[in-house]
Scaffold this motif. Structure first.
Motif, short mmCIF file in Angstrom:
data_model
loop_
_atom_site.label_atom_id
_atom_site.label_comp_id
_atom_site.label_asym_id
_atom_site.label_seq_id
_atom_site.Cartn_x
_atom_site.Cartn_y
_atom_site.Cartn_z
N ARG B 86 0.83 -1.21 0.00
CA ARG B 86 0.00 0.00 0.00
C ARG B 86 0.86 1.26 0.00
O ARG B 86 0.51 2.25 -0.67
CB ARG B 86 -0.97 -0.01 1.18
CG ARG B 86 -2.06 -1.07 0.99
CD ARG B 86 -3.16 -0.96 2.02
NE ARG B 86 -4.08 0.12 1.75
CZ ARG B 86 -5.19 0.33 2.46
NH1 ARG B 86 -5.50 -0.47 3.47
NH2 ARG B 86 -6.00 1.33 2.18
N ARG B 156 -7.29 -7.28 0.88
CA ARG B 156 -8.00 -6.02 0.78
C ARG B 156 -7.08 -4.83 1.02
O ARG B 156 -6.18 -4.93 1.87
CB ARG B 156 -9.14 -6.00 1.82
CG ARG B 156 -10.20 -7.04 1.52
CD ARG B 156 -11.42 -6.87 2.39
NE ARG B 156 -11.20 -7.28 3.74
CZ ARG B 156 -11.58 -8.46 4.26
NH1 ARG B 156 -12.21 -9.32 3.51
NH2 ARG B 156 -11.35 -8.75 5.51
N PRO B 157 -7.33 -3.71 0.41
CA PRO B 157 -8.31 -3.49 -0.66
C PRO B 157 -7.85 -4.12 -1.98
O PRO B 157 -6.70 -3.95 -2.37
CB PRO B 157 -8.38 -1.97 -0.78
CG PRO B 157 -7.11 -1.46 -0.18
CD PRO B 157 -6.59 -2.50 0.75
N GLY B 158 -8.77 -4.80 -2.62
CA GLY B 158 -8.44 -5.60 -3.79
C GLY B 158 -7.73 -4.82 -4.90
O GLY B 158 -6.84 -5.34 -5.56
N LYS B 159 -8.13 -3.56 -5.07
CA LYS B 159 -7.56 -2.79 -6.19
C LYS B 159 -6.08 -2.52 -5.95
O LYS B 159 -5.29 -2.46 -6.88
CB LYS B 159 -8.30 -1.45 -6.34
CG LYS B 159 -9.40 -1.53 -7.35
CD LYS B 159 -9.90 -0.14 -7.72
CE LYS B 159 -10.42 0.59 -6.50
NZ LYS B 159 -11.14 1.82 -6.82
N ASP B 165 -8.84 -12.49 -6.26
CA ASP B 165 -10.20 -11.98 -6.08
C ASP B 165 -10.46 -11.87 -4.59
O ASP B 165 -10.48 -12.88 -3.89
CB ASP B 165 -11.20 -12.95 -6.73
CG ASP B 165 -12.65 -12.48 -6.60
OD1 ASP B 165 -12.92 -11.64 -5.70
OD2 ASP B 165 -13.51 -12.95 -7.36
N PRO B 166 -10.66 -10.67 -4.06
CA PRO B 166 -10.76 -10.52 -2.61
C PRO B 166 -11.98 -11.22 -2.02
O PRO B 166 -12.01 -11.50 -0.82
CB PRO B 166 -10.86 -9.00 -2.41
CG PRO B 166 -11.24 -8.44 -3.72
CD PRO B 166 -10.73 -9.38 -4.76
#
Lengths: 130, 263, 663, 145
Positions: B86, B156-159, B165-166
């Motif tokens: 992140r 998470r967050p998946g993006k 696939d979250p």
């Protein structure tokens, strides 16, 4: 010690980067929250209260310490509101104030057990104190 | 294949198993993991505040170091992985954070999110390949029914995490199949165990951990695996005696690759 | 020297609030060639137009500039005004001081200054304008309808009833579309098949309608009134003329692995199949992916049992080329893929279904013969949870879903809930909703009946997670009105998934050069005033291809599109675009560059005798077919000798505008 | 323009009739603000834009020129925007060679449904050109009054 600094919705927007007015109050965040029962203010209300500028109430809530930071709310939000960021932003506005550390370093030793990973202590200190 | 390897604080102390087995298995698979000399603790939790810069710097240092070496950065602990990925995403996408972090660090060349952060599991899937892993297995775990526990931080967050696939991950299931065991699907595999609350509110942590372990048991698992020391602790220490055991995925991997005894 | 009149419109306060219209009119008086300049409240009104006509006559104007709204709005209006006062329609220029000035600026001084510049640019351009005459082109009196759902069928019937030939091209083996899959329709609960199949039959039997099923548009050329379409009719390995639809082949086929698309893949079917009992055409089709004969060369059982000798494994795709005057897009929709929504356990449990799947389960002709049973174990459910807005109303930066409201889900969910309670009073029904949106005739009454008469439990709030726990589906959601978490152990969960345009729409839009929005819905020529026309002349929109709508709205729009098509096909000839390319024979050296870039093949060459002071003799010159040229201007820029120019947008006209803006 | 006012750039926007001009209209009806120094010239298609027009604008003192057309694949005339794209690539590299800052020219695809994108694009372009300052290199002094 009581909270001295006034915090506004604009401060929360700046810290979180989240525009709470995008929330359409569908409640999927609260539906997803695994710790709902412990949250005195569930995520969807958190979002609307930020929008309404009711920050002081949020700063005095227990929810800011009970959020699991699991991002289920953020992940499932159809409007990309990211309630977890709002909750963290409010928590930051509290613990950044003098004397508002939610967790004090000297309280930790009694909570330790043999297997407890460092990560638990490090992250708790990050989350709950400055 | 050579990678920068960020072990993180817990793998150096309480979660030595996760680290040791991880390194042994990598070696067996022909992968060199290079630990940077001066890595610092990532803090264990991603600082979500956009004005939080200082708390992101240790991650940026590790990322910049890997960039200098021209290597992908492999992580093993879910929390470190989450924080590093992140922060890396912030350095790539968020102009203000990028500018302020670089102003602090004064690196030779500014860091702009160039490093590719991959989790050990991603390394197995995308670099080694589960098919090749399968071929390297000497002790297939044939009779085991293993419930993978993803938790929150990997997915998470998946993006940003772009891990799987979250809501419907399969990487750990595929991993379990590769080592010859049977994956057990259960509903709580990507729901939080409450680990972050273990110090602050033990009861809440116990409630969540109980729900996760219960779900895995109901589904018929005889073992749970995880990549996160905090989850491991929580699913072990905060559940009733006699619950289904939980291990690091690297431990079962070491067993399958026949390198466990070397420890 | 032109004698130019300038007319500044206030558009009520739309322009006048941010542009000092009097100052603009005043400033323009000093422009070269401007002999008259005025302002008025509404130039497009009858009085405003009369004012223009009078000024043209009194001052002997040779051209007019109207400073008003976008030319896309009223250019045609003012051209007609000019014509009625004896001017050539192309001696009109519009300065867009509303959409591109007053509406986007707040400061009066700034707005006025910009309006003056825009008006000057229009005057500068007008100085170089020349009268133009548009040619005409004939109209092919046949319409092409793409898509054979209720939208396409209705449009085709209405056009055909007016006496014009219509071809329906349907990509599936049968017409009927989504409506054929539905069980009942809201808010009347009448049987969908009972009202649709008579229309299907009527279309099939109509002497002016030709149904081309299992076919798609392959390519298209031409323009309004004169389209040439190539239609690919896919090989169905069955001779349509011979097949009687007896269905013996479908029973004997040994392959049973194909998934039944008509039943939303809830059951298996043979490799040779008839989509459903009332299919039109009622003939079989062979799925080449599943057919053993086509894949391995062994089998051919269907061929042996077919008494009509209709099976033909040698059949190939067939290309049909045909001319049309108008094209109607009626490509419809599909539900979005729910597999991205595993927080609702769609991938984890067969008992979590989409609403269209549920529709098939409730349908007497469906895979369960209308018995409400769980797909997993065929047991009767006692607790059903409906979740609305699955994938609708999501922001564009969210992980998944569509930004729009799918419009029909609130109503069909109320319908499903009601039907379940009507047929099975022992089943508890819960509906999680965000907002119950019921604006339509008898819609809210319908929804209230579900609540009041049928006891459906509506819970305001969304579900956050559905977990498979043994045979049950544990539904966790938030009840926002009570401020509490709801936990329901359900037997089935039904997802009201968002709808999206059919996946073929994007490629079709490109082929038709018809514009689409970011969600792949076709854009209308004007969102309010021209809702059934595409901005591309001759292309019309019918049904959900243009945006989410229910059946009555679809039928209404289908009729409206048909009216527009009829209006077009009634004409014997159309006025062409007057702004076409033209080669200056003195400069053209016949290099063929322009011919190569012309997308319409409008340019050819002829040997022409030139008698100019510089050159005498025969030279190869580009000639533009004005009926075919659409006026894009590609040739003008590619021409190395600047011989090619575009009428109405000439080099000197655009240069003059540039100069005026940069003055 | 009065001399005591702060300098603002003069920007010419060429918009194709089918997509971008309609997009600009949509920005207008949606009241999406962008600076008044953007002036739009309507052309039938982005492929109608002769590179000469851009040079002419700079010569006459424009500070920035932007071309807006339909998205690739969505051209009303099928292929016009592809021609435009290639021509602009060549022109921009020429301008680059001449020392004209890259930021002064731009090509952007804006559909008829993208009013917000049109406004955002114009805001961004004006910002970029404002930062670059006045166009002095190509401006022809003889054209100045």
């Amino acid at each position: 010690m009581s909270l001295t600094n006034q915090v506004t919705a604009a401060d929360i927007l700046r810290i979180s980067g989240v525009d709470a007015s995008r929330c359409m109050q569908c409640g999927k965040c609260s539906g997803a929250c695994p710790n709902y029962d412990e949250m005195d203010i569930p995520p969807h209300r958190f979002a609307i209260m930020v929008r309404q500028g009711r920050i002081t109430e949020l700063m005095e809530s227990q929810a800011i310490y009970r959020c699991l930071s699991c991002f289920a709310c953020s992940q499932r939000c159809p409007r990309n509101v990211e309630p977890a960021k709002l909750i963290e932003a409010v928590r930051l506005t509290v613990i950044r104030q003098k004397g508002q550390n939610h967790m004090k370093a000297d309280s930790i030793p009694e909570k330790l057990d043999e297997k407890l990973p460092q990560q638990a202590i490090v992250s708790a200190m990050r989350k709950y104190s400055k | 294949m050579k990678y920068s390897y960020y072990p993180g604080c817990t793998l150096k102390t309480k979660a030595k198993d996760l680290d040791r087995y991880g390194r042994l298995c990598a070696e067996k698979l022909g992968i060199i993991l290079e630990e940077p000399d001066n890595w610092q603790c990532c803090g264990g939790v991603y600082p979500q505040g956009e004005d939080e810069i200082a708390t992101k710097l240790s991650s940026v240092r590790a990322l910049a170091d890997a960039k200098e070496k021209g290597q992908d950065l492999v992580t093993l602990c879910s929390a470190c992985h989450h924080v590093l990925k992140r922060v890396n995403h912030d350095m790539k996408q968020n102009e203000t954070i990028r500018l302020r972090a670089n102003n602090y660090l004064k690196l030779d060349s500014p860091y702009q999110g160039e490093t590719n952060v991959i989790h050990y599991l991603e390394m197995l899937r995308d670099k080694v390949g589960f098919d090749n892993l399968k071929k390297a297995v000497v002790n297939p775990q044939t009779d085991r029914k293993i419930a993978p526990y993803y938790g929150c931080l990997l997915l998470r967050p998946g993006k940003v995490m772009a891990f799987d696939d979250p809501e419907d991950p399969r990487i750990m299931e595929d991993f379990i199949r590769a080592i010859g065991a049977t994956p057990v699907k259960y509903s709580q595999r990507n729901e939080c165990c409450g680990g972050y609350l273990t110090l602050e509110n033990k009861k809440a942590a116990q409630k969540r951990a109980g729900a996760v372990v219960d779900s895995a048991e109901q589904a018929g698992a005889d073992l749970m695996i995880t990549a996160c020391p905090l989850c491991l602790y929580n699913l072990d220490a905060n559940v009733p005696e006699g619950s289904v055991p939980v291990q690091y995925f690297t431990e079962i991997l070491a067993e399958a690759l026949g390198v466990k005894e070397e420890v | 020297m032109q004698k130019i009149g300038v007319f500044v419109c206030w558009c009520g306060s739309n322009i006048a609030a941010t542009v000092d219209v009097k100052a603009v009119a005043e400033a323009l008086k000093s422009e070269a060639g401007v002999v008259f300049s005025t302002d008025y409240q509404y130039m497009c009104s009858e009085n405003g137009q009369a004012m223009i006509r009078q000024a043209i006559r009194e001052h002997g104007l040779t051209g007019i500039v109207v400073c008003s709204c976008s030319p896309r709005m009223h250019e045609a209006t003012f051209r007609k005004t000019a014509v009625s006062a004896g001017l050539n329609p192309y001696m009109v220029e519009i300065a867009n001081i509303r959409e591109q000035c007053s509406w986007i600026h707040k400061d009066m001084a700034e707005g006025t200054e910009k309006a003056i510049v825009l008006a000057r640019a229009a005057v500068a351009k007008l100085h170089k304008n020349a009268p133009l005459t548009a040619g005409t082109s004939p109209v092919t009196k046949r319409a092409l309808v793409i898509g054979g759902g209720i939208a396409g069928i209705q449009t085709a019937l209405d056009v055909a009833d007016a006496g014009f030939e219509v071809d329906i091209v349907e990509k599936a083996p049968t017409i009927g579309g989504r409506m054929a899959q539905l069980d009942k329709t809201f808010p009347t609960l009448d049987c969908s098949a009972c009202i649709l199949t008579p229309k299907m039959v009527e279309a099939a039997q109509h002497e002016k309608i030709n149904i081309i099923s299992y076919a798609e548009l392959d390519s298209l050329s031409g323009f309004v009134g004169n389209f040439t379409a190539t239609i690919r009719k896919k090989a169905r390995y069955i001779d349509e003329d011979k097949c009687t639809g007896c269905g013996v082949c479908t029973e004997k086929c040994p392959s049973r692995k194909g998934l039944d698309d008509f039943n939303m893949k809830l059951n298996k079917r043979g490799a040779v199949y008839i989509p459903f009992a009332q299919a039109i055409p009622n003939v079989a089709v062979i799925d080449p992916e599943q057919c053993l004969k086509l894949r391995t060369g062994k089998c051919g059982l269907c061929q042996k049992v077919c008494s009509a000798k209709a099976v033909n494994f040698e059949q190939k795709d067939e290309l049909i080329e045909r001319q049309y005057g108008a094209i109607v897009v009626a490509t419809g929709f599909k539900p979005i893929d729910a597999s991205a929504f595993n927080e609702y356990a769609y991938n984890d449990s067969p008992d979590v279904v989409t609403s269209l799947e549920f529709e098939r389960i409730m349908n007497a002709a469906g895979p369960t013969k209308g018995q409400l049973v769980r797909p997993s174990d065929r047991e009767h459910p006692h607790e059903i949870v409906f979740i609305q807005c699955v994938g609708s109303r999501c922001t564009e930066d969210a992980e998944k879903g569509k930004p729009y409201c799918s419009k029909i889900c609130c109503m069909y969910t109320a319908k499903h809930a009601m039907l379940v309670r009507e047929k099975y009073p022992d089943v508890n029904v819960h509906v999680f909703y965000i907002d119950a949106r019921t604006p339509g005739k008898n819609f809210d009454e319908f929804y209230r009946r579900a609540v009041e008469q049928y006891g459906v439990d509506y819970i305001k709030g969304m579900v956050g997670k559905v977990s498979v726990e043994g045979k049950k589906l544990h539904v966790q959601g938030s009840d926002l009105l009570n401020g509490e978490q709801v936990h329901i152990n359900a037997d089935m969960v039904v997802l009201a998934t968002a709808i999206e345009p059919d996946p073929t729409a994007r490629a079709l839009g490109t082929m038709l050069t018809a514009s689409m929005d970011t969600n792949d819905f076709f854009t209308e020529a004007h969102p309010k005033l021209r809702p059934v026309e595409s901005p591309t002349a001759g292309v019309f929109l019918s049904g959900v291809a243009q945006g989410p709508k229910d059946i009555p709205e679809t039928v209404a729009q289908a009729g409206a599109a048909a009216a527009k098509v009829i209006g077009l096909l009634c004409k014997n000839e159309l006025t062409c675009n007057a702004c076409v390319a033209h080669a200056n024979e003195a400069a053209c050296n016949g290099c063929s560059q322009c011919e190569r870039v012309c997308p319409y093949g409008a340019i050819s060459y002829e040997e022409r005798e030139i008698r100019s002071p510089e050159f005498r003799g025969v030279r190869r010159i580009a000639v533009v077919n004005e009926a075919v040229c659409q006026g894009c201007g590609a040739c003008t820029v590619t021409c190395p000798s600047a011989a090619m120019d575009l009428k109405g947008f000439t080099n000197s006209q655009i240069m003059s505008e540039v100069d005026a803006i940069c003055r | 323009m009065s001399m005591n006012r702060e300098w603002t750039p003069n920007i010419v926007a060429f918009c194709c009739n089918w997509c971008s001009y309609a997009g600009a209209d949509l920005a207008g009806s949606g009241r999406m603000n962008y600076p008044a120094n953007v002036k739009i010239i309507r052309i039938p298609c982005s492929c109608r834009l002769n590179p000469m027009f851009i040079l002419r604008a700079f010569q006459r003192g424009a500070d920035g020129v932007i071309l807006c057309g339909c998205h690739p694949g969505d051209c009303h005339y099928s292929t016009g925007n592809y021609y435009a794209r290639r021509r602009m690539t060549v022109l921009f590299s020429l301008l680059d060679y001449m020392g004209i800052e890259r930021g002064r020219t731009r090509v952007e695809w804006v559909s008829a449904a993208e009013g917000a994108k049109f406004a955002a694009t114009m805001n961004d372009f004006v910002k970029t050109v404002t930062e670059l300052g006045e166009n002095k290199k190509l401006g022809d002094l003889r054209c100045k009054k």
